[in-house]
Design a protein around this motif. Structure first.
Motif, PDB file in Angstrom:
ATOM      1  N   GLN A  89      -0.398   2.004 -15.189  1.00 43.17           N
ATOM      2  CA  GLN A  89      -1.545   2.816 -14.768  1.00 43.17           C
ATOM      3  C   GLN A  89      -1.910   3.888 -15.796  1.00 43.17           C
ATOM      4  O   GLN A  89      -3.029   4.412 -15.771  1.00 43.17           O
ATOM      5  CB  GLN A  89      -1.247   3.483 -13.419  1.00 43.17           C
ATOM      6  CG  GLN A  89      -1.271   2.518 -12.255  1.00 43.17           C
ATOM      7  CD  GLN A  89      -0.787   3.169 -10.966  1.00 43.17           C
ATOM      8  OE1 GLN A  89       0.250   3.837 -10.949  1.00 43.17           O
ATOM      9  NE2 GLN A  89      -1.523   2.971  -9.885  1.00 43.17           N
TER      10      GLN A  89
ATOM     11  N   PRO B 269      -8.323  -1.138 -10.328  1.00 44.98           N
ATOM     12  CA  PRO B 269      -8.880   0.103 -10.870  1.00 44.98           C
ATOM     13  C   PRO B 269      -8.985   0.110 -12.396  1.00 44.98           C
ATOM     14  O   PRO B 269      -9.908   0.724 -12.950  1.00 44.98           O
ATOM     15  CB  PRO B 269      -7.897   1.179 -10.390  1.00 44.98           C
ATOM     16  CG  PRO B 269      -7.217   0.584  -9.217  1.00 44.98           C
ATOM     17  CD  PRO B 269      -7.128  -0.878  -9.493  1.00 44.98           C
TER      18      PRO B 269
ATOM     19  N   GLN C  29      -2.670  15.575  -1.399  1.00 47.59           N
ATOM     20  CA  GLN C  29      -1.546  14.686  -1.675  1.00 47.59           C
ATOM     21  C   GLN C  29      -0.225  15.172  -1.078  1.00 47.59           C
ATOM     22  O   GLN C  29       0.781  14.474  -1.162  1.00 47.59           O
ATOM     23  CB  GLN C  29      -1.369  14.528  -3.185  1.00 47.59           C
ATOM     24  CG  GLN C  29      -2.525  13.831  -3.870  1.00 47.59           C
ATOM     25  CD  GLN C  29      -2.689  12.399  -3.410  1.00 47.59           C
ATOM     26  OE1 GLN C  29      -1.742  11.631  -3.367  1.00 47.59           O
ATOM     27  NE2 GLN C  29      -3.917  12.035  -3.070  1.00 47.59           N
TER      28      GLN C  29
ATOM     29  N   ASN D  46      -4.648  13.579 -13.038  1.00 45.47           N
ATOM     30  CA  ASN D  46      -6.092  13.443 -13.175  1.00 45.47           C
ATOM     31  C   ASN D  46      -6.832  14.753 -12.962  1.00 45.47           C
ATOM     32  O   ASN D  46      -7.990  14.882 -13.367  1.00 45.47           O
ATOM     33  CB  ASN D  46      -6.622  12.383 -12.205  1.00 45.47           C
ATOM     34  CG  ASN D  46      -6.712  11.019 -12.856  1.00 45.47           C
ATOM     35  OD1 ASN D  46      -7.594  10.757 -13.657  1.00 45.47           O
ATOM     36  ND2 ASN D  46      -5.767  10.146 -12.523  1.00 45.47           N
TER      37      ASN D  46
ATOM     38  N   TYR E 228       0.823  -1.209   0.000  1.00 47.94           N
ATOM     39  CA  TYR E 228       0.000   0.000   0.000  1.00 47.94           C
ATOM     40  C   TYR E 228       0.856   1.259   0.000  1.00 47.94           C
ATOM     41  O   TYR E 228       0.466   2.293  -0.536  1.00 47.94           O
ATOM     42  CB  TYR E 228      -0.949  -0.023   1.206  1.00 47.94           C
ATOM     43  CG  TYR E 228      -2.099  -0.981   0.995  1.00 47.94           C
ATOM     44  CD1 TYR E 228      -3.277  -0.558   0.391  1.00 47.94           C
ATOM     45  CD2 TYR E 228      -1.983  -2.320   1.357  1.00 47.94           C
ATOM     46  CE1 TYR E 228      -4.311  -1.455   0.171  1.00 47.94           C
ATOM     47  CE2 TYR E 228      -3.010  -3.210   1.151  1.00 47.94           C
ATOM     48  CZ  TYR E 228      -4.177  -2.773   0.550  1.00 47.94           C
ATOM     49  OH  TYR E 228      -5.206  -3.658   0.319  1.00 47.94           O
TER      50      TYR E 228
ATOM     51  N   THR F  61       2.605   5.993  -6.230  1.00 53.14           N
ATOM     52  CA  THR F  61       2.106   6.221  -7.595  1.00 53.14           C
ATOM     53  C   THR F  61       0.869   7.113  -7.583  1.00 53.14           C
ATOM     54  O   THR F  61       0.598   7.824  -8.539  1.00 53.14           O
ATOM     55  CB  THR F  61       1.747   4.891  -8.284  1.00 53.14           C
ATOM     56  OG1 THR F  61       0.576   4.322  -7.676  1.00 53.14           O
ATOM     57  CG2 THR F  61       2.881   3.912  -8.206  1.00 53.14           C
ATOM     58  N   GLY F  62       0.116   7.069  -6.477  1.00 58.47           N
ATOM     59  CA  GLY F  62      -1.112   7.852  -6.395  1.00 58.47           C
ATOM     60  C   GLY F  62      -0.875   9.346  -6.484  1.00 58.47           C
ATOM     61  O   GLY F  62      -1.726  10.078  -6.990  1.00 58.47           O
TER      62      GLY F  62
ATOM     63  N   THR G  53      -1.283   5.719   5.021  1.00 59.42           N
ATOM     64  CA  THR G  53      -2.281   5.879   3.964  1.00 59.42           C
ATOM     65  C   THR G  53      -3.488   4.967   4.172  1.00 59.42           C
ATOM     66  O   THR G  53      -4.618   5.343   3.830  1.00 59.42           O
ATOM     67  CB  THR G  53      -1.663   5.613   2.577  1.00 59.42           C
ATOM     68  OG1 THR G  53      -1.058   4.315   2.552  1.00 59.42           O
ATOM     69  CG2 THR G  53      -0.624   6.669   2.239  1.00 59.42           C
TER      70      THR G  53
ATOM     71  N   PHE H 273       1.933   1.707  -3.643  1.00 60.13           N
ATOM     72  CA  PHE H 273       0.790   2.171  -4.422  1.00 60.13           C
ATOM     73  C   PHE H 273       0.496   3.633  -4.130  1.00 60.13           C
ATOM     74  O   PHE H 273       0.139   4.401  -5.040  1.00 60.13           O
ATOM     75  CB  PHE H 273      -0.431   1.299  -4.105  1.00 60.13           C
ATOM     76  CG  PHE H 273      -1.648   1.662  -4.895  1.00 60.13           C
ATOM     77  CD1 PHE H 273      -1.722   1.405  -6.249  1.00 60.13           C
ATOM     78  CD2 PHE H 273      -2.729   2.269  -4.277  1.00 60.13           C
ATOM     79  CE1 PHE H 273      -2.853   1.736  -6.989  1.00 60.13           C
ATOM     80  CE2 PHE H 273      -3.865   2.603  -5.001  1.00 60.13           C
ATOM     81  CZ  PHE H 273      -3.927   2.336  -6.355  1.00 60.13           C
ATOM     82  N   ALA H 274       0.636   4.049  -2.879  1.00 58.75           N
ATOM     83  CA  ALA H 274       0.405   5.451  -2.524  1.00 58.75           C
ATOM     84  C   ALA H 274       1.392   6.373  -3.234  1.00 58.75           C
ATOM     85  O   ALA H 274       1.051   7.500  -3.601  1.00 58.75           O
ATOM     86  CB  ALA H 274       0.506   5.637  -1.012  1.00 58.75           C
TER      87      ALA H 274
ATOM     88  N   MET I  48      -0.708  10.099 -10.139  1.00 65.81           N
ATOM     89  CA  MET I  48      -2.011   9.850 -10.741  1.00 65.81           C
ATOM     90  C   MET I  48      -3.000  10.962 -10.412  1.00 65.81           C
ATOM     91  O   MET I  48      -3.706  11.462 -11.286  1.00 65.81           O
ATOM     92  CB  MET I  48      -2.560   8.510 -10.253  1.00 65.81           C
ATOM     93  CG  MET I  48      -1.807   7.295 -10.751  1.00 65.81           C
ATOM     94  SD  MET I  48      -2.088   6.979 -12.509  1.00 65.81           S
ATOM     95  CE  MET I  48      -3.839   6.612 -12.505  1.00 65.81           C
ATOM     96  N   VAL I  49      -3.057  11.347  -9.147  1.00 62.72           N
ATOM     97  CA  VAL I  49      -4.006  12.389  -8.739  1.00 62.72           C
ATOM     98  C   VAL I  49      -3.644  13.722  -9.383  1.00 62.72           C
ATOM     99  O   VAL I  49      -4.527  14.469  -9.828  1.00 62.72           O
ATOM    100  CB  VAL I  49      -4.036  12.513  -7.199  1.00 62.72           C
ATOM    101  CG1 VAL I  49      -4.884  13.707  -6.771  1.00 62.72           C
ATOM    102  CG2 VAL I  49      -4.580  11.242  -6.579  1.00 62.72           C
TER     103      VAL I  49
END
Length: 496
Positions: A130, A188, A238, A67, A53, A59-60, A257, A56-57, A63-64
């Protein structure tokens, strides 16, 4: 002559019925979809490691950030306009395609830089896969805008439920198959792909895109302002992960997270669909200031009746809840969950402000509020990160009340309401939730040693009885209002 799609002026009762139906379908489908997702998510959390996790956070953050530019602000502009034609629909589709294909390429190229910043090579590989998500966005945003204009959330609801089931099955299957962090990537992708296909079919929105953007300046400007607002939202939502990702190990970042995910379930999963309905409704009555003010107060009252017992209950039961839902290996999250839950009521009120201003044609207010939040929270996180995950949680508690106060000072006059009216709307639920939390803590202290699950069950039942009883004794008007919404009865106007 080109046909147009208009938003008819409807009687107030007709609009109320539409809003009621939209809330039931949009929030109801969200509940059903999220129950499916949560069942799989919490099983997956118990299988995967905190390190997965944490990666993954990382990369978030990228991504955010990207986006924010994916064109949903343009879609909101289409919803807000009183009249649109086929040409505007084709232009929006063209804008969405250009934006998202460009964003996918940008993420692919930025992946090595992100991996270098976090000192984790696998982050680059995750981000490149992603990037496929951007290919689905045009086929979600356009039908979303068209269905939301007509406040048809029934079809969206069905698509969301189907997509949630497909994504949940992928997540659980991947975790059991030993995919590790890749489980969090592919789930996702399945969710967005199924949603894109389903939404396009539901809205019958597969049109030939137009890349001739002459005459679309108004739509582009509105979308640009919305994107700027989202930019500041990114900075505040973020900044903690961006800062902590450099200082924490992937394991500790995963602890933080996941704690944040648990405490933000209500504000991130339930409030956004209600805000979508509110935005469409506010846009329909934007020329009636009193109606907007009353609708805003009512939405705050109803949402906080559900939000406050969740947050205070989470803070009061953080130990048995974390051990029951997440498992013993997540025990480090207990104090972080406890602290973060106390900050979430302020965040929930904050996110309710923007839809009203955006629908009234004042998206710039949300931009200015977001800028304030970005600065305040970033400073708080940079200070708090020195004390680990708990320090970041304290940063939320310290900064968010100040951020909310500044935002309300700027926003409430535009909506046509006041701090006292807002306090009156929140007070019944707040007093009931505080009383509930105190009783739950007393009962917990009196319980003999027992396993986390029965302990949690006793505390949850106690809290539900105390909260419901308090509302029945001291806030019967709120209870009657909730019952009227469920039964589709006429709503009494709030007293002055």
């Amino acid at each position: 002559m080109e046909s147009t799609v208009t938003t008819p002026n409807q009687p107030a009762e007709s609009l109320k019925e539409q809003v009621r139906s939209a809330v039931i379908w949009r929030s109801g489908s969200q509940i059903v979809g999220q129950l499916v997702m949560w069942a799989a998510t919490f099983l997956v959390i118990r299988i995967l490691d905190p390190r997965d996790y944490g990666l993954f956070a990382m990369t978030g953050v990228i991504m955010v950030f990207l986006n924010m530019l994916n064109g949903y602000g343009l879609a909101s502009g289409l919803i807000q306009q009183a009249e649109i034609g086929k040409r505007e629909i084709r232009q929006l589709f063209g804008m969405l395609i250009l934006l998202n294909f460009g964003l996918g390429l940008a993420q692919f190229l930025l992946a090595p830089l992100a991996a270098a910043y976090y000192r984790q090579d696998v982050v680059a590989h995750l981000l490149r896969v992603q990037a496929l998500l951007y290919l689905t966005t045009p086929f979600i945003a356009l039908p979303y805008a068209l269905l939301s204009r007509s406040m048809d959330f029934r079809l969206q609801a069905r698509v969301n439920i189907i997509a949630s089931i497909a994504s949940a099955a992928t997540a659980l299957g991947g975790a059991l198959a030993g995919w590790g962090v890749w489980t969090l990537v592919f789930a996702p992708i399945v969710l967005f792909t199924v949603r894109a296909v389903g939404m396009t079919i539901a809205a019958k929105s597969l049109v030939w895109p137009s890349f001739d953007f002459r005459g679309a300046g108004g739509l582009a400007r509105y979308g640009g302002i919305m994107a700027a607002s989202q930019l500041f939202w990114f900075a505040q939502s973020q900044a903690d992960v961006f800062i902590a990702g450099r200082h924490f190990t992937p394991h500790m970042l995963g602890i933080y997270t996941t704690s944040l995910f648990l405490t933000q379930i209500f504000v991130s999963k339930f409030v956004p669909p209600l805000n979508e309905v509110a935005f469409s409704a506010y846009a329909r009555i934007q020329h009636d200031g009193a109606a907007v003010a009353n609708a805003f107060a009512r939405s705050v009252r109803i949402i906080m009746v559900a939000a406050l017992p969740f947050y205070f209950g989470l803070a009061a039961t953080s130990e048995p809840l974390v051990l029951t839902v997440l498992g013993d290996k997540w025990a480090e999250a207990i104090p972080v969950v406890h602290l973060l839950a106390l900050a979430m009521p302020f965040m929930t009120l904050q996110v309710l402000l923007s839809p009203a201003c955006d629908a009234l044609g004042k998206p710039g207010i949300g931009v200015r509020n977001g800028a304030v939040g970005a600065v305040l929270l970033s400073i708080a996180f940079m200070i708090g990160v020195r004390w680990g995950a708990a320090g970041l949680a304290w940063a939320w508690i310290a900064a968010y009340p100040l951020y909310l106060a500044i935002s309300m000072w700027r926003t409430l006059p535009v909506i046509g309401t006041s701090v006292s009216a807002l306090a009156e709307a929140v007070a019944p639920a707040l007093f009931a939730a505080v009383g509930m939390a105190l009783v739950v803590r007393l009962v917990d202290a009196a319980l003999p040693p027992m396993a986390p699950l029965p302990r949690l069950a006793i505390l949850v039942v106690t809290g539900a009885i105390v909260y419901g009883g308090w509302l029945m004794l001291f806030a019967r008007g709120v209870v009657r209002e909730l019952i009227a919404i469920v039964r589709k009865q006429p709503l009494a106007e709030p007293s002055a």
